[in-house]
Scaffold this motif. Sequence first.
Motif: not given
Length: 433
Positions: A291-301
């Motif tokens: 799973v690829f998660v894109e968040a505003s502060a954390a970026g890409q996880l």
Amino acid sequence: MSGAASRQPLKVALLGCGSVGSEVARLMTTHADDLAARIGAPVELAGVAVRRAGRSRPGIPDELLTTDAKALVKRGDIDVVIELIGGIEPARTLITTAFEHGASVVTGNKALLAEDGPALYEAADRHGVDLYYEAAVAGAIPLVRPLRESLAGDKVNRVLGILNGTTNFILDKMDSSGAGYSEALDEATALGYAEADPTADVEGYDAAAKAAILAGIAFHTRVRLDDVHREGITEITAADMASAQRMGCTVKLLAICERAADGRSVTARVHPAMIPLTHPLASVREAYNAVFVEASAAGQLMFYGPGAGGSPTASAVLGDLVAVCRHKLKGGNGPGESAYTQLPVGPMGDVVTRYHISLDVADRAGVLAHVAAIFAEHDVSIDTVRQQGKDGEASLVVVTHRAPDSALRAVVDELRKLDSVRGVASIMRVEGE
């Protein structure tokens, strides 16, 4: 005697003793000392509900086995119920009954959570108990807790994932060996990756339920299974795989949950798509999940690992068991439902994406111009065109720029009406760029 060992044990009822349930029971026994040290008190398996009596369950004393699951969860001395029977009923009734009798619940039941999660959250909150479900999505991969807790202070914009190991195995074999869908499915079945009836996997139902759960957590809004657009992999051909390879892509069944650009709605969808070989998800092989998660502060996880199986899923169950037992011991509860945004779930037509369209056309002058005109009428820009002709027939492959899915669908509908188009051989979205 340690402080943990001297405390009264916390009692656990296990519902279901299949591959995951039996492994949970085994690990609770073999890791008993470590679990007690991590929790602060021993955990005791107080009963195991099974469908059929008379069968030996190695490692589980016969006196713990019962076919009366409802009586087990109503005992009143049970601290935690682990529900691993799956399905909607009787699982829903058993879980709510457990809440009513003061027990927290750990479950791996993705179908029930996707259909009735809000009601279960409300029942757990009403009775002051926990509802944990790390095992419901992506097996051993720690995903639910990071979304619920680690990223609670961030803004998640997109979740893109491979959430079904069976379909990933099938598509991986088609990609690496040139096998057709049926041949790859037969191999998956022979190896135990596919069920005798693979419908839930290959038609995308399993991944859609997981997508509903992840979208709800990520965007703090209620997303039901019916809100998730779903397409399976049964129509994918070896020709599709070859076309993807020519583009420097591979084909994956993707679950995509994303926030609209204006932030006023969300979408959730499951469908096969071409993704570039440069994308991290392209390298996920065989029956693994990622799973690829894109968040505003954390970026890409990126979260990666085995998405199913007795031991990996049991690992997720035991992680939840430790958490809810700690809460039982010290008081308080973990995070409940967070649906404060109340964002609407938009239709598939609102999604902005790209299409790869393969057409069988007449090999004569003017065909490409007619096709291009239809794209222009619907304000869909063409990125690339590849045409190959032989003996009066031709194959025309068009890859578009990004456009609303509704416009792209309208283009396909119009193309089917052209006299010069003998058939739409395949349609696939292009993602991950």
